[in-house]
Structures are given as C-alpha cells and as structure tokens.
Design a protein around this motif. Structure first.
Motif, PDB file in Angstrom:
ATOM      1  N   TYR A   1       0.752  -1.269   0.068  1.00  0.00           N
ATOM      2  CA  TYR A   1      -0.051   0.116   0.051  1.00  0.00           C
ATOM      3  C   TYR A   1       0.762   1.099  -0.166  1.00  0.00           C
ATOM      4  O   TYR A   1       0.410   2.319  -0.665  1.00  0.00           O
ATOM      5  CB  TYR A   1      -0.962  -0.038   1.228  1.00  0.00           C
ATOM      6  CG  TYR A   1      -1.650   1.476   1.350  1.00  0.00           C
ATOM      7  CD1 TYR A   1      -2.658   1.572   0.545  1.00  0.00           C
ATOM      8  CD2 TYR A   1      -1.262   2.123   2.305  1.00  0.00           C
ATOM      9  CE1 TYR A   1      -3.442   2.863   0.556  1.00  0.00           C
ATOM     10  CE2 TYR A   1      -2.098   3.448   2.348  1.00  0.00           C
ATOM     11  CZ  TYR A   1      -3.080   3.705   1.665  1.00  0.00           C
ATOM     12  OH  TYR A   1      -3.854   4.879   1.838  1.00  0.00           O
ATOM     13  N   MET A   2       2.096   1.149   0.911  1.00  0.00           N
ATOM     14  CA  MET A   2       2.793   2.393   0.765  1.00  0.00           C
ATOM     15  C   MET A   2       3.458   2.684  -0.513  1.00  0.00           C
ATOM     16  O   MET A   2       3.514   3.745  -0.919  1.00  0.00           O
ATOM     17  CB  MET A   2       3.832   2.218   1.839  1.00  0.00           C
ATOM     18  CG  MET A   2       3.389   2.662   3.140  1.00  0.00           C
ATOM     19  SD  MET A   2       4.465   1.734   4.679  1.00  0.00           S
ATOM     20  CE  MET A   2       5.994   2.578   3.947  1.00  0.00           C
ATOM     21  N   ASN A   3       3.800   1.600  -1.142  1.00  0.00           N
ATOM     22  CA  ASN A   3       4.594   1.730  -2.495  1.00  0.00           C
ATOM     23  C   ASN A   3       3.677   2.318  -3.530  1.00  0.00           C
ATOM     24  O   ASN A   3       4.082   3.168  -4.285  1.00  0.00           O
ATOM     25  CB  ASN A   3       5.215   0.360  -2.885  1.00  0.00           C
ATOM     26  CG  ASN A   3       6.476   0.157  -2.106  1.00  0.00           C
ATOM     27  OD1 ASN A   3       6.978   0.763  -1.338  1.00  0.00           O
ATOM     28  ND2 ASN A   3       7.167  -0.983  -2.406  1.00  0.00           N
ATOM     29  N   HIS A   4       2.586   1.595  -3.419  1.00  0.00           N
ATOM     30  CA  HIS A   4       1.257   2.122  -4.456  1.00  0.00           C
ATOM     31  C   HIS A   4       1.158   3.693  -4.191  1.00  0.00           C
ATOM     32  O   HIS A   4       0.960   4.607  -5.073  1.00  0.00           O
ATOM     33  CB  HIS A   4      -0.042   1.392  -4.025  1.00  0.00           C
ATOM     34  CG  HIS A   4      -1.232   1.953  -4.816  1.00  0.00           C
ATOM     35  ND1 HIS A   4      -1.476   1.594  -6.147  1.00  0.00           N
ATOM     36  CD2 HIS A   4      -2.441   2.864  -4.623  1.00  0.00           C
ATOM     37  CE1 HIS A   4      -2.534   2.110  -6.742  1.00  0.00           C
ATOM     38  NE2 HIS A   4      -2.898   2.719  -5.759  1.00  0.00           N
ATOM     39  N   LYS A   5       1.081   4.223  -3.096  1.00  0.00           N
ATOM     40  CA  LYS A   5       0.772   5.691  -2.581  1.00  0.00           C
ATOM     41  C   LYS A   5       1.790   6.373  -3.152  1.00  0.00           C
ATOM     42  O   LYS A   5       1.459   7.552  -3.531  1.00  0.00           O
ATOM     43  CB  LYS A   5       0.290   5.761  -1.110  1.00  0.00           C
ATOM     44  CG  LYS A   5      -0.289   6.956  -0.813  1.00  0.00           C
ATOM     45  CD  LYS A   5      -0.675   7.046   0.636  1.00  0.00           C
ATOM     46  CE  LYS A   5      -1.208   8.430   1.070  1.00  0.00           C
ATOM     47  NZ  LYS A   5      -1.655   8.304   2.374  1.00  0.00           N
ATOM     48  N   LEU A   6       3.156   5.976  -2.918  1.00  0.00           N
ATOM     49  CA  LEU A   6       4.126   6.873  -3.149  1.00  0.00           C
ATOM     50  C   LEU A   6       4.368   6.829  -4.579  1.00  0.00           C
ATOM     51  O   LEU A   6       4.699   8.162  -5.110  1.00  0.00           O
ATOM     52  CB  LEU A   6       5.474   6.106  -2.618  1.00  0.00           C
ATOM     53  CG  LEU A   6       6.790   7.031  -2.551  1.00  0.00           C
ATOM     54  CD1 LEU A   6       6.614   8.084  -2.068  1.00  0.00           C
ATOM     55  CD2 LEU A   6       7.622   6.003  -2.235  1.00  0.00           C
ATOM     56  N   ILE A   7       4.183   6.070  -5.471  1.00  0.00           N
ATOM     57  CA  ILE A   7       4.155   6.120  -6.824  1.00  0.00           C
ATOM     58  C   ILE A   7       3.227   6.888  -7.537  1.00  0.00           C
ATOM     59  O   ILE A   7       3.311   7.401  -8.562  1.00  0.00           O
ATOM     60  CB  ILE A   7       4.366   4.908  -7.617  1.00  0.00           C
ATOM     61  CG1 ILE A   7       5.214   5.099  -8.944  1.00  0.00           C
ATOM     62  CG2 ILE A   7       2.999   4.117  -8.005  1.00  0.00           C
ATOM     63  CD1 ILE A   7       6.663   5.348  -8.759  1.00  0.00           C
ATOM     64  N   HIS A   8       2.107   7.321  -7.011  1.00  0.00           N
ATOM     65  CA  HIS A   8       0.932   8.287  -7.280  1.00  0.00           C
ATOM     66  C   HIS A   8       0.985   9.273  -6.468  1.00  0.00           C
ATOM     67  O   HIS A   8       0.057  10.148  -6.652  1.00  0.00           O
ATOM     68  CB  HIS A   8      -0.207   7.471  -7.050  1.00  0.00           C
ATOM     69  CG  HIS A   8      -0.385   6.082  -7.980  1.00  0.00           C
ATOM     70  ND1 HIS A   8      -0.231   4.873  -7.687  1.00  0.00           N
ATOM     71  CD2 HIS A   8      -1.061   5.902  -9.267  1.00  0.00           C
ATOM     72  CE1 HIS A   8      -0.372   3.904  -8.542  1.00  0.00           C
ATOM     73  NE2 HIS A   8      -0.966   4.784  -9.662  1.00  0.00           N
ATOM     74  N   HIS A   9       2.157   9.581  -6.059  1.00  0.00           N
ATOM     75  CA  HIS A   9       2.212  11.063  -4.906  1.00  0.00           C
ATOM     76  C   HIS A   9       2.212  12.200  -6.010  1.00  0.00           C
ATOM     77  O   HIS A   9       2.900  12.054  -7.093  1.00  0.00           O
ATOM     78  CB  HIS A   9       3.647  11.019  -4.352  1.00  0.00           C
ATOM     79  CG  HIS A   9       3.560  12.045  -3.449  1.00  0.00           C
ATOM     80  ND1 HIS A   9       4.112  13.361  -3.693  1.00  0.00           N
ATOM     81  CD2 HIS A   9       3.246  11.831  -2.079  1.00  0.00           C
ATOM     82  CE1 HIS A   9       4.054  13.840  -2.473  1.00  0.00           C
ATOM     83  NE2 HIS A   9       3.618  13.373  -1.439  1.00  0.00           N
ATOM     84  N   PRO A  10       1.703  13.256  -5.876  1.00  0.00           N
ATOM     85  CA  PRO A  10       1.786  14.410  -6.712  1.00  0.00           C
ATOM     86  C   PRO A  10       2.961  14.805  -7.095  1.00  0.00           C
ATOM     87  O   PRO A  10       3.074  15.453  -8.200  1.00  0.00           O
ATOM     88  CB  PRO A  10       0.937  15.309  -5.914  1.00  0.00           C
ATOM     89  CG  PRO A  10       0.118  14.991  -4.961  1.00  0.00           C
ATOM     90  CD  PRO A  10       1.119  13.474  -4.510  1.00  0.00           C
ATOM     91  N   ASP A  11       4.231  14.556  -6.336  1.00  0.00           N
ATOM     92  CA  ASP A  11       5.549  14.985  -6.939  1.00  0.00           C
ATOM     93  C   ASP A  11       6.092  14.083  -8.155  1.00  0.00           C
ATOM     94  O   ASP A  11       7.011  14.523  -8.739  1.00  0.00           O
ATOM     95  CB  ASP A  11       6.308  14.796  -5.628  1.00  0.00           C
ATOM     96  CG  ASP A  11       6.339  15.669  -4.776  1.00  0.00           C
ATOM     97  OD1 ASP A  11       5.432  16.915  -5.120  1.00  0.00           O
ATOM     98  OD2 ASP A  11       6.999  15.617  -3.638  1.00  0.00           O
ATOM     99  N   ILE A  12       5.396  12.942  -8.391  1.00  0.00           N
ATOM    100  CA  ILE A  12       6.038  12.127  -9.487  1.00  0.00           C
ATOM    101  C   ILE A  12       5.299  12.617 -10.781  1.00  0.00           C
ATOM    102  O   ILE A  12       4.138  13.067 -10.988  1.00  0.00           O
ATOM    103  CB  ILE A  12       5.226  10.604  -9.273  1.00  0.00           C
ATOM    104  CG1 ILE A  12       5.868  10.165  -8.039  1.00  0.00           C
ATOM    105  CG2 ILE A  12       5.781   9.798 -10.614  1.00  0.00           C
ATOM    106  CD1 ILE A  12       7.232   9.891  -7.808  1.00  0.00           C
ATOM    107  N   PRO A  13       6.201  13.148 -11.750  1.00  0.00           N
ATOM    108  CA  PRO A  13       5.908  13.575 -13.008  1.00  0.00           C
ATOM    109  C   PRO A  13       5.110  12.597 -13.803  1.00  0.00           C
ATOM    110  O   PRO A  13       5.301  11.579 -13.582  1.00  0.00           O
ATOM    111  CB  PRO A  13       7.322  13.768 -13.769  1.00  0.00           C
ATOM    112  CG  PRO A  13       8.218  13.828 -12.582  1.00  0.00           C
ATOM    113  CD  PRO A  13       7.676  12.877 -11.437  1.00  0.00           C
TER     114      PRO A  13
END
Length: 418
Positions: A372-384
């Motif tokens: 869940y943490m990895n899923h949330k991180l890669i969809h973070h607003p900072d990711i282009p």
C-alpha cells in the motif's frame, strides 16, 4: 532496437540482476524445491500468482528512483513519519532473520563444496567474514560486476540440472503414496512461507531504488524509463522462471519418494545434493553443488551489502548531517549487522526450517502494508506524469494489495483462529 538503445541498456543493466541475485536464494533453492518435493506441481499457481501480484510494488522501486533521483526511503518520509517508521520497524523486525536464513543455507552448502567438515554455524561465520571482506571498501562497481559473474555461473548450472532432470527422471510417485493436502494448518503455513519470499520480500523495492540511484551515480547516465524497466523485467522474469525450474526439480526428483525435508541446514544440504545425484547420476554432483552454492552465496553477499546500505540511508533521512559520512557509516554497520546475524544463528542453533519459515512468514505478513505504501508513493503528486504507472499497472497494484491482504487473513484464520 538501434545501437544507441543497446548502449543505454548496457549502462543501465545491473540493479535488476542484483535484485535477481537477492531473490534467487532461499525462496527458490529451499522453498520452491520443497514445494515441488512435498506437493509436486500442485503449487505452481502459488508461485505464479505471488510473482504476478508483487510485480508492481517491486517495479515501483526503480521507477521512483528514476523519476525523483532519490531512493524510496526518502519517499516514505514524504508520505509522513508514520510511513517511514513502519518501514524502519519492518526492516529491523526481519533483518536478522532474513540475513541469518540465507547465511545458514550458504554455510551448509560450503561444507559440501569444499569437503571440509565443520559445524554449519562455523561455516556460516566464515561465509559472513568473506562477504564482509569483499564488501568493506563499499565499491558498488565491484559489487555490481561480481554479482553479474555469479549469476551467469548460476544460470548455466541451473539450466543443465533442469534439462537433465526432465530427460532422465519421470514425474511419478511411489506406489501407495498419498498426496498431502495443502488446505491444512501446516499446509497453509507453508503456502504463506512459500509466497513470503516469492520472488523476494516487497522491502526489496526500496533496496532496488538505492541500487538504481547508485548505478546512475556510477555511470553518470540517466536512463530512459524503458531502459530501467528492461533491466527490472530481465531480473524479475528471470527470477520467476528459475523459481519454476526449482519447483520442477523438486517435483521430478523428490515428490512421492518418501523423503521428508530435513529440519537442520546440514542435513538439508546433504539430502538436497544426494537426492539429485541419485536421480541424475554421480556426474551431476559438481553441477548441483556449484549451482546451489553460487545461488546462495550471491544472495548472502547481496543481503550482507543491502542492510548496511539501507540503514545508512535511513540515518540520512532521520539525521541529514550524516550524509557526508556515508562510507564510514556503511563500514561500521557492515560488520556489526553481520555479527548480529551470526549471534542470531548461535542463539537459535541449526533450526533450519523454523528459521526460514519464520523469516518468510514475517515478510509475507508485512507485505500488504508495504505494498500500500509503494502504491501511494508512486502516485504521489510529486511524481511527473511520464513516470506514473500505466492504468493496467495501477489496477494490477490494487489487485495485488487485495491478494496479499486476503492471504494474510487466510494465514491468520488457519493458524490462529482454527
């Protein structure tokens, strides 16, 4: 692909192979072979589903590193202190068990390879000392090259063993053999242990992000996303196929033979090698022992390097002033963590199956949270946008979280509530 494309892949290739080296160890040599030995080909589905549903969370590691130029540990800190401390806690909970599990198998195989009869704990200590001496200079380029060489030897010897097993043996059980039922308390416990490290714990996404950043620093080349994914897929798909190879070896040679898996590392090593040579012939002994030892030594070397590296980056996040002392911190943590793992082995003794099932089960039970943490991180607003996962990969990630959560509850139900 044109020559410029191959040039980029050549500069990028490495982190995916290191991940494969870390993956192809206990989960393959021990757990996959044991799955084939005890259940034949009945657990192929578990190996395939574990590899499928863990794929996105592990792929997000190098993807995040390329998108941000940082490792995922820094990303967890962006999600909040709770996410960072969950990763720290899970790392500390599983670190010594994982390191000890891969080391004791390597130590038992070292005894067979050299013919020197020492206690398996003593051999485990020797293996750790060799790994520390190889890694103490903290030279990623040397580590990268060594792992590639070991993986080539391993791949060739594994292919020879599998081809020989298919051509010489047949998939048949002894008369009167009754196939075991997987849907029992002990069966479900093994199923979870099998999938726990299949092909590798989800923690390895953060490890992979560190290796990717190190590779970019080493080469001075920022790869394309397609090149990073090629490197990842090469290692990941290769690890998945080799898991099936080892399951097939266990099924073809050990299933229905009346043999049960040994509970000590020394006995397992002798059993593993003897059954193969009995089935394939004495000629195969050297091939099998090289295959097995190369597999486990590359895994132990990778894990021995990884935990000091991970803890160093955790310190960097918690105390930014430590970044200027990374090499010194790594050289301090490297022998300390290895000594801690050796002490763990000494205290536990040669409880081979207990140690491995404990480490793999802990990894599986922590997997849904890390996923869940990895899923949330890669969809973070900072990711282009260009680095965000395609819709199919995002959907697979959601299904993966549900799959891992479901089997965690199945394990709790069968082992605690029944």
């Amino acid at each position: 692909m044109d020559l410029s494309g191959w040039h980029g892949i050549r500069k990028t290739l490495g982190p995916g192979i290191i991940m494969a080296a870390a993956a192809i160890g206990v989960s393959h040599l021990v757990q996959s072979t044991r799955a084939g030995a005890e259940y034949g080909f009945a657990l192929v589905w578990a190996v395939l589903l574990a590899n499928l549903f863990k794929y996105p969370f592990l792929e997000f590691g190098p993807r995040y590193a390329l998108a941000t130029g940082q490792n995922m540990i820094r990303g967890y800190a962006k999600l909040g202190k709770a996410a960072l401390w969950v990763f720290v806690l899970f790392t500390l909970l599983t670190m010594f068990a994982i390191h000890a599990a891969v080391t004791i198998v390597t130590g038992s195989l070292a005894s067979n390879l050299t013919g020197i009869d020492l206690p398996v704990i003593a051999w485990s200590g020797i293996v750790l000392i060799v790994c520390v001496l190889l890694l103490i200079q903290n030279r990623f380029s040397f580590f990268d090259s060594l792992i590639k060489a070991l993986m080539v030897i391993f791949a060739l010897s594994t292919i020879i063993a599998v081809v020989a097993a298919f051509s010489i043996t047949g998939y048949q059980a002894e008369p009167g053999f009754i196939p075991p039922d997987i849907w029992t308390v002990s069966g479900v416990a093994f199923l979870i242990a099998l999938m726990g490290w299949m092909p590798i714990p989800i923690d390895a996404a953060a490890w992979h992000s560190i290796w990717t950043v190190e590779k970019m620093k080493l080469t001075g080349y920022k790869p394309k996303l397609s090149e990073v994914r090629f490197d990842f897929n090469l290692g990941y798909i290769g690890a998945a196929l080799i898991a099936l190879f080892f399951l097939a070896l266990g099924a073809l040679i050990m299933y229905g033979s009346g043999e049960s898996y040994a509970s000590s590392a020394a006995a397992f090593s002798n059993q593993f090698l003897n059954l193969y040579t009995l089935a394939l012939g004495d000629w195969s002994g050297i091939v099998i022992v090289i295959c097995a030892f190369t597999t486990m030594f590359s895994t132990t070397l990778t894990v021995t390097d990884t935990y000091p590296r991970v803890l160093t980056h955790i310190l960097n996040v918690l105390k930014p002033q430590t970044e200027t002392s990374n090499n010194r911190i790594y050289r301090i943590l490297l022998p300390l963590i290895s000594a801690g793992s050796f002490l763990f082995l000494v205290l536990l003794g040669d409880q081979f199956r207990l140690l491995i099932d404990l480490a793999t089960t802990l990894s599986f039970l922590t997997a849904p949270v890390l996923a869940y943490m990895n899923h949330k991180l890669i969809h973070h607003p900072d990711i282009p946008d260009e680095f965000r996962p395609k819709p199919w990969l995002s959907r697979l990630s959601i299904f993966g979280i549900l799959f891992l959560t479901l089997f965690a509850f199945i394990y709790i139900y069968w082992t605690v509530l029944i």
